[in-house]
Design a protein around this motif. Structure first.
Motif, PDB file in Angstrom:
ATOM      1  N   ASN A 146      -0.481  10.562  21.500  1.00  0.00           N
ATOM      2  CA  ASN A 146      -0.697  11.607  20.514  1.00  0.00           C
ATOM      3  C   ASN A 146       0.660  12.055  19.979  1.00  0.00           C
ATOM      4  O   ASN A 146       1.507  12.548  20.741  1.00  0.00           O
ATOM      5  CB  ASN A 146      -1.447  12.784  21.164  1.00  0.00           C
ATOM      6  N   LYS A 147       0.874  11.899  18.685  1.00  0.00           N
ATOM      7  CA  LYS A 147       2.180  12.206  18.100  1.00  0.00           C
ATOM      8  C   LYS A 147       2.525  13.687  18.190  1.00  0.00           C
ATOM      9  O   LYS A 147       3.686  14.071  17.990  1.00  0.00           O
ATOM     10  CB  LYS A 147       2.224  11.746  16.641  1.00  0.00           C
ATOM     11  N   ASP A 148       1.536  14.537  18.490  1.00  0.00           N
ATOM     12  CA  ASP A 148       1.788  15.971  18.610  1.00  0.00           C
ATOM     13  C   ASP A 148       2.237  16.380  20.007  1.00  0.00           C
ATOM     14  O   ASP A 148       2.514  17.559  20.243  1.00  0.00           O
ATOM     15  CB  ASP A 148       0.528  16.760  18.237  1.00  0.00           C
ATOM     16  N   ARG A 149       2.289  15.426  20.937  1.00  0.00           N
ATOM     17  CA  ARG A 149       2.700  15.741  22.303  1.00  0.00           C
ATOM     18  C   ARG A 149       3.823  14.786  22.724  1.00  0.00           C
ATOM     19  O   ARG A 149       4.081  13.775  22.073  1.00  0.00           O
ATOM     20  CB  ARG A 149       1.519  15.610  23.277  1.00  0.00           C
ATOM     21  N   ALA A 150       4.470  15.109  23.820  1.00  0.00           N
ATOM     22  CA  ALA A 150       5.555  14.263  24.325  1.00  0.00           C
ATOM     23  C   ALA A 150       5.033  12.863  24.630  1.00  0.00           C
ATOM     24  O   ALA A 150       3.915  12.709  25.134  1.00  0.00           O
ATOM     25  CB  ALA A 150       6.146  14.880  25.590  1.00  0.00           C
ATOM     26  N   LYS A 151       5.854  11.848  24.336  1.00  0.00           N
ATOM     27  CA  LYS A 151       5.429  10.476  24.589  1.00  0.00           C
ATOM     28  C   LYS A 151       5.260  10.234  26.086  1.00  0.00           C
ATOM     29  O   LYS A 151       4.302   9.586  26.508  1.00  0.00           O
ATOM     30  CB  LYS A 151       6.448   9.488  24.008  1.00  0.00           C
ATOM     31  N   TYR A 152       6.194  10.748  26.899  1.00  0.00           N
ATOM     32  CA  TYR A 152       6.120  10.577  28.347  1.00  0.00           C
ATOM     33  C   TYR A 152       6.154  11.934  29.035  1.00  0.00           C
ATOM     34  O   TYR A 152       6.865  12.844  28.602  1.00  0.00           O
ATOM     35  CB  TYR A 152       7.300   9.755  28.869  1.00  0.00           C
TER      36      TYR A 152
END
Length: 265
Positions: A146-152
């Protein structure tokens, strides 16, 4: 385009990522496949050679915000402990397509994924990658899409001597991420730094192996900048260190290309 009314009755109780063969109104014989995907229901009739689609209704802004808050609360709870997040779905064929395709692109098979203990956590909406050493859980990373949250996201633990280790060989390769280290581990020993920084503790562990070291970081600005710094750190410890100048991430290279990099250091 198939009339959605011709297959809507078969969508109500169909679980996510599952499909069913049914009769179509063009005739008997179960010639139509209805599949429940992340964003809706698809249908295809082999007799008609035609497709159909029923999208899931879009959530309201309030529903989207509530879902985001719920997931974020789960992330904060699970990163406070080394315990692996629950629930676990180890079978990649039952994951959302985008999650398993991310691993397939890195060259992992379904057997590889299950053998590594990777799983999908629906609560976090992430692929969780445990890191073990001598059978003991040392760390985990959870990759989101989800681009709205941290990738990791990952647990808050001491990282001074933390690496993910894969493979065996006379050369030790350093990578940024777990998937790259796993891929390189098929041709030689590989350690994932899980970032671009080399701690003093990990540098000491590397020097203690007495092996020649090949730095194989991602070929972006951060990776290029970091590999020069790591080269100097290890050189100061007397390590026989080399840099692999790549045009792609290590996890995207073939086994033959990785062997060539290792043998030509």
């Amino acid at each position: 385009m198939l009339d959605r009314r011709s297959f809507a009755d078969h969508t109500g109780h169909l679980p996510l990522n599952r499909s069913v063969r049914v009769d179509h109104d063009c005739g008997g014989g179960r010639t139509m496949k209805v599949e429940h995907k992340a964003d809706g229901y698809s249908a295809y009739c082999w007799r008609c050679s035609d497709h159909g689609w029923i999208p899931h209704p879009l959530p309201s802004l309030a529903e989207r915000l509530a879902a985001l808050v719920k997931v974020r609360e789960a992330e904060l709870h699970d990163t406070a402990t080394l315990t692996l997040p629950e629930p676990r779905q180890p079978n990649p064929q039952l994951w959302p397509a985008h999650a398993r395709v991310w691993l397939y692109k890195a060259g992992l098979s379904n057997d590889d994924i299950e053998g590594l203990g990777f799983y999908y956590c629906d609560k976090l909406q992430r692929v969780v990658m445990p890191v073990y050493h001598s059978g003991v859980l040392m760390y985990w990373q959870a990759r989101g899409f989800n681009k709205d949250r941290a990738k990791y996201i990952n647990p808050i633990v001491p990282k001074d001597t933390l690496v993910a280790r894969f493979g065996k060989g006379d050369t030790l390769v350093l990578t940024e991420d777990i998937l790259s280290a796993h891929k390189v581990g098929k041709v030689t020993e590989a350690w994932a730094l899980m970032g671009t920084a080399l701690t003093d503790g990990v540098a000491t562990l590397i020097a203690a192996t007495t092996k020649p070291v090949l730095i194989m970081l991602d070929p972006d600005k951060a990776g290029i900048r970091a590999r020069g710094k790591i080269y100097k750190q290890l050189g100061a410890l007397g390590v026989d260190v080399h840099i692999a100048r790549l045009d792609r991430d290590p996890k995207l290279l073939t086994k033959e290309e990785l062997l060539q990099c290792v043998n030509s250091k």
